[in-house]
Design a protein around this motif. Structure first.
Motif, PDB file in Angstrom:
ATOM      1  N   ASN A 145      19.075  14.405   9.250  1.00 31.51           N
ATOM      2  CA  ASN A 145      17.998  14.679  10.212  1.00 31.51           C
ATOM      3  C   ASN A 145      16.640  14.830   9.519  1.00 31.51           C
ATOM      4  OD1 ASN A 145      19.909  14.809  12.406  1.00 31.51           O
ATOM      5  ND2 ASN A 145      20.450  16.871  11.687  1.00 31.51           N
ATOM      6  N   PRO A 146      16.197  13.815   8.802  1.00 30.68           N
ATOM      7  CA  PRO A 146      14.939  13.902   8.037  1.00 30.68           C
ATOM      8  C   PRO A 146      13.722  14.087   8.937  1.00 30.68           C
ATOM      9  CG  PRO A 146      15.770  11.652   8.075  1.00 30.68           C
ATOM     10  CD  PRO A 146      16.845  12.496   8.655  1.00 30.68           C
ATOM     11  N   THR A 147      12.742  14.803   8.399  1.00 30.41           N
ATOM     12  CA  THR A 147      11.509  15.078   9.150  1.00 30.41           C
ATOM     13  C   THR A 147      10.248  14.699   8.382  1.00 30.41           C
ATOM     14  OG1 THR A 147      11.477  17.355   8.304  1.00 30.41           O
ATOM     15  CG2 THR A 147      12.565  16.981  10.431  1.00 30.41           C
ATOM     16  N   ILE A 148      10.388  14.299   7.118  1.00 29.44           N
ATOM     17  CA  ILE A 148       9.208  13.938   6.339  1.00 29.44           C
ATOM     18  C   ILE A 148       9.528  12.765   5.414  1.00 29.44           C
ATOM     19  CG2 ILE A 148       9.766  15.685   4.590  1.00 29.44           C
ATOM     20  CD1 ILE A 148       6.766  15.891   3.981  1.00 29.44           C
ATOM     21  N   ALA A 149       8.591  11.833   5.320  1.00 34.42           N
ATOM     22  CA  ALA A 149       8.691  10.706   4.391  1.00 34.42           C
ATOM     23  C   ALA A 149       7.445  10.708   3.519  1.00 34.42           C
ATOM     24  CB  ALA A 149       8.802   9.383   5.149  1.00 34.42           C
ATOM     25  N   VAL A 150       7.620  10.479   2.232  1.00 31.23           N
ATOM     26  CA  VAL A 150       6.518  10.616   1.275  1.00 31.23           C
ATOM     27  C   VAL A 150       6.490   9.429   0.316  1.00 31.23           C
ATOM     28  CG1 VAL A 150       5.544  12.034  -0.582  1.00 31.23           C
ATOM     29  CG2 VAL A 150       6.658  13.137   1.375  1.00 31.23           C
ATOM     30  N   ALA A 151       5.290   8.986  -0.021  1.00 32.34           N
ATOM     31  CA  ALA A 151       5.091   8.012  -1.097  1.00 32.34           C
ATOM     32  C   ALA A 151       3.953   8.521  -1.972  1.00 32.34           C
ATOM     33  CB  ALA A 151       4.754   6.635  -0.538  1.00 32.34           C
ATOM     34  N   VAL A 152       4.188   8.591  -3.263  1.00 36.63           N
ATOM     35  CA  VAL A 152       3.175   9.071  -4.204  1.00 36.63           C
ATOM     36  C   VAL A 152       2.934   7.997  -5.257  1.00 36.63           C
ATOM     37  CG1 VAL A 152       2.582  10.807  -5.941  1.00 36.63           C
ATOM     38  CG2 VAL A 152       3.811  11.485  -3.864  1.00 36.63           C
ATOM     39  N   VAL A 153       1.670   7.698  -5.499  1.00 31.33           N
ATOM     40  CA  VAL A 153       1.282   6.750  -6.545  1.00 31.33           C
ATOM     41  C   VAL A 153       0.283   7.445  -7.464  1.00 31.33           C
ATOM     42  CG1 VAL A 153       0.229   4.519  -7.078  1.00 31.33           C
ATOM     43  CG2 VAL A 153       1.582   4.794  -4.979  1.00 31.33           C
TER      44      VAL A 153
ATOM     45  N   THR B 124       0.846  -1.193   0.000  1.00 27.79           N
ATOM     46  CA  THR B 124       0.000   0.000   0.000  1.00 27.79           C
ATOM     47  C   THR B 124       0.886   1.249   0.000  1.00 27.79           C
ATOM     48  OG1 THR B 124      -0.088   0.201   2.415  1.00 27.79           O
ATOM     49  CG2 THR B 124      -1.712  -1.259   1.362  1.00 27.79           C
ATOM     50  N   PRO B 125       0.365   2.381  -0.454  1.00 29.31           N
ATOM     51  CA  PRO B 125       1.139   3.634  -0.372  1.00 29.31           C
ATOM     52  C   PRO B 125       1.585   3.944   1.055  1.00 29.31           C
ATOM     53  CG  PRO B 125      -0.731   3.925  -1.832  1.00 29.31           C
ATOM     54  CD  PRO B 125      -0.902   2.574  -1.192  1.00 29.31           C
ATOM     55  N   LEU B 126       0.743   3.617   2.030  1.00 33.00           N
ATOM     56  CA  LEU B 126       1.112   3.863   3.426  1.00 33.00           C
ATOM     57  C   LEU B 126       2.319   3.018   3.823  1.00 33.00           C
ATOM     58  CD1 LEU B 126       0.455   5.248   6.125  1.00 33.00           C
ATOM     59  CD2 LEU B 126      -1.040   3.310   6.660  1.00 33.00           C
ATOM     60  N   GLN B 127       2.353   1.765   3.392  1.00 32.09           N
ATOM     61  CA  GLN B 127       3.497   0.909   3.700  1.00 32.09           C
ATOM     62  C   GLN B 127       4.769   1.427   3.038  1.00 32.09           C
ATOM     63  OE1 GLN B 127       1.924  -2.840   2.324  1.00 32.09           O
ATOM     64  NE2 GLN B 127       1.188  -3.438   4.345  1.00 32.09           N
ATOM     65  N   LEU B 128       4.637   1.956   1.826  1.00 32.89           N
ATOM     66  CA  LEU B 128       5.804   2.515   1.136  1.00 32.89           C
ATOM     67  C   LEU B 128       6.332   3.743   1.871  1.00 32.89           C
ATOM     68  CD1 LEU B 128       4.590   2.240  -2.579  1.00 32.89           C
ATOM     69  CD2 LEU B 128       6.230   0.761  -1.408  1.00 32.89           C
ATOM     70  N   ALA B 129       5.424   4.615   2.307  1.00 29.29           N
ATOM     71  CA  ALA B 129       5.848   5.803   3.054  1.00 29.29           C
ATOM     72  C   ALA B 129       6.476   5.402   4.384  1.00 29.29           C
ATOM     73  CB  ALA B 129       4.653   6.727   3.286  1.00 29.29           C
ATOM     74  N   ASN B 130       5.905   4.388   5.019  1.00 27.10           N
ATOM     75  CA  ASN B 130       6.441   3.925   6.296  1.00 27.10           C
ATOM     76  C   ASN B 130       7.834   3.324   6.125  1.00 27.10           C
ATOM     77  OD1 ASN B 130       5.771   3.349   9.236  1.00 27.10           O
ATOM     78  ND2 ASN B 130       6.327   1.303   8.538  1.00 27.10           N
ATOM     79  N   ALA B 131       8.052   2.642   4.994  1.00 22.80           N
ATOM     80  CA  ALA B 131       9.379   2.094   4.720  1.00 22.80           C
ATOM     81  C   ALA B 131      10.409   3.211   4.580  1.00 22.80           C
ATOM     82  CB  ALA B 131       9.340   1.247   3.451  1.00 22.80           C
ATOM     83  N   MET B 132       9.989   4.332   3.994  1.00 23.23           N
ATOM     84  CA  MET B 132      10.891   5.481   3.889  1.00 23.23           C
ATOM     85  C   MET B 132      11.216   6.046   5.274  1.00 23.23           C
ATOM     86  SD  MET B 132      11.774   5.895   0.780  1.00 23.23           S
ATOM     87  CE  MET B 132      11.818   4.088   0.812  1.00 23.23           C
ATOM     88  N   ALA B 133      10.222   6.079   6.146  1.00 18.93           N
ATOM     89  CA  ALA B 133      10.464   6.550   7.516  1.00 18.93           C
ATOM     90  C   ALA B 133      11.433   5.613   8.226  1.00 18.93           C
ATOM     91  CB  ALA B 133       9.143   6.632   8.277  1.00 18.93           C
ATOM     92  N   TYR B 134      11.264   4.333   7.986  1.00 20.88           N
ATOM     93  CA  TYR B 134      12.137   3.326   8.597  1.00 20.88           C
ATOM     94  C   TYR B 134      13.587   3.518   8.134  1.00 20.88           C
ATOM     95  CZ  TYR B 134      14.302  -1.286   9.056  1.00 20.88           C
ATOM     96  OH  TYR B 134      15.168  -2.304   9.325  1.00 20.88           O
ATOM     97  N   LEU B 135      13.768   3.738   6.827  1.00 30.43           N
ATOM     98  CA  LEU B 135      15.114   3.967   6.302  1.00 30.43           C
ATOM     99  C   LEU B 135      15.685   5.285   6.821  1.00 30.43           C
ATOM    100  CD1 LEU B 135      14.698   2.848   2.573  1.00 30.43           C
ATOM    101  CD2 LEU B 135      16.043   1.709   4.348  1.00 30.43           C
ATOM    102  N   ALA B 136      14.860   6.322   6.830  1.00 28.02           N
ATOM    103  CA  ALA B 136      15.321   7.632   7.289  1.00 28.02           C
ATOM    104  C   ALA B 136      15.787   7.583   8.739  1.00 28.02           C
ATOM    105  CB  ALA B 136      14.200   8.656   7.133  1.00 28.02           C
TER     106      ALA B 136
END
Length: 329
Positions: free
Chosen positions: A185-193, A79-91
């Protein structure tokens, strides 16, 4: 991917795959994240049972049989939410917080704090060393400098990203873009579909860039405002879907309950490949078929077959006739 699945220390591909799946679930894929909204979809990381059924048992398959799973294809969905969450995890180099919409409640009491506690708890999912996250971050930063997202800029900030083009069997590919910012020091994670839009850098990337710029700078430059206006005026809806709306006399403003999801799904399945509206002749033909006179069925001819449920057994009938008053033969 193959080295992970076929690793000799696991003795067979099934055990190796289960370890890989364990990591994927830990990253937030193939499970519900627990967002504070109803109807969350867990998407799919295939289970070994599926491959056992497909290939006749665990000993008959290895990584070669699901090689495309290593790049997110095969039976994997997200899901787009899972993709954005994966970016937060990496960040965050190995942890994330459960995604949520409610950040705080005015005049928060103990009950409110208890309800929000799980969204404020850091989830550390694996013991992967930070040095490996640093390598991935550098690679994702290169994407924005010398790679497929080099033309996407966020004024005043470096960021990390990955473009994606999700293959779509129903028609034009889907445009994907995932990112986080700033690099340090990232503060935002984004996923766009963007469905049926093609390459990730063409549509999803510029949209994500504007989102990061607005969030980090609290405003858009004049150039970005023009870009946002141009993007908002683009019509990417496939012709087949437009045709469905026209045929069913639908307006642009629809509530989810105003159409039948199954019916719309049929449009995707049957028409997306061509993206061409049904020919007028075909529609007229269907109308003619609907108006043809219907001949009532004729009465069935008499049948000599015996209905076992209603027929009387001659022997049983004879027994009844020969019984005396005492019920004896």
């Amino acid at each position: 991917f193959r080295m992970a699945i076929d690793n000799p220390q696991y003795h067979n591909a099934k055990k190796g795959y289960l370890k890989w799946k364990e990591y994927m679930n830990a990253f937030g894929f193939g499970k519900k994240l627990g967002v504070d909204l109803p109807s969350e979809n867990r998407a799919n990381i295939p289970d070994t049972a599926q491959y056992n059924r497909d290939f006749g048992g665990a000993k008959y398959w290895n990584s070669c049989y699901m090689l495309t799973l290593g790049i997110g294809q095969d039976r994997m969905t997200a899901t787009p939410l899972q993709l954005a969450n994966a970016m937060a995890y990496l960040a965050n180099s190995g942890f994330y917080y459960t995604p949520h919409f409610v950040d705080s409640i005015e005049n928060e009491d103990e009950e409110d704090k208890l309800m929000l506690e799980k969204y404020r708890t850091k989830i550390e999912v694996t013991k992967i060393a930070k040095q490996y996250f640093d390598v991935i971050k550098e690679g994702m930063h290169d994407v924005t400098v010398i790679g497929t997202a080099a033309f996407i800029k966020v004024p005043g900030h470096d960021f990390c990203a990955k473009t994606g083009t999700a293959q779509n069997p129903h028609g034009k590919n889907h445009s994907l873009f995932v990112c986080f910012a700033p690099k340090e020091n990232p503060t935002i994670a984004v996923a766009v579909v963007v469905e049926n839009a093609g390459y990730g850098s063409t549509w999803a990337g510029p949209i994500a860039g504007l989102m990061m710029e607005k969030y980090l700078n609290d405003t858009l430059t004049t150039e970005s405002k023009i870009k946002a206006e141009n993007l908002s005026n683009v019509d990417l809806m496939p012709a087949a879907i437009k045709s469905w709306y026209v045929r069913n006399n639908k307006t642009e403003m629809l509530t989810p309950l105003e159409y039948n999801n199954d019916e719309l799904a049929d449009v995707w399945d049957m028409e997306m490949l061509s993206e061409i509206a049904p020919a007028k002749l075909a529609l007229d033909t269907l109308k003619k078929i609907d108006t043809l006179p219907v001949t009532p069925p004729s009465k069935p001819a008499p049948s000599n077959k015996v209905n076992k449920e209603t027929a009387i057994d001659p022997l049983q009938k004879k027994k009844k006739v020969t019984k005396n008053k005492n019920g004896k033969l």
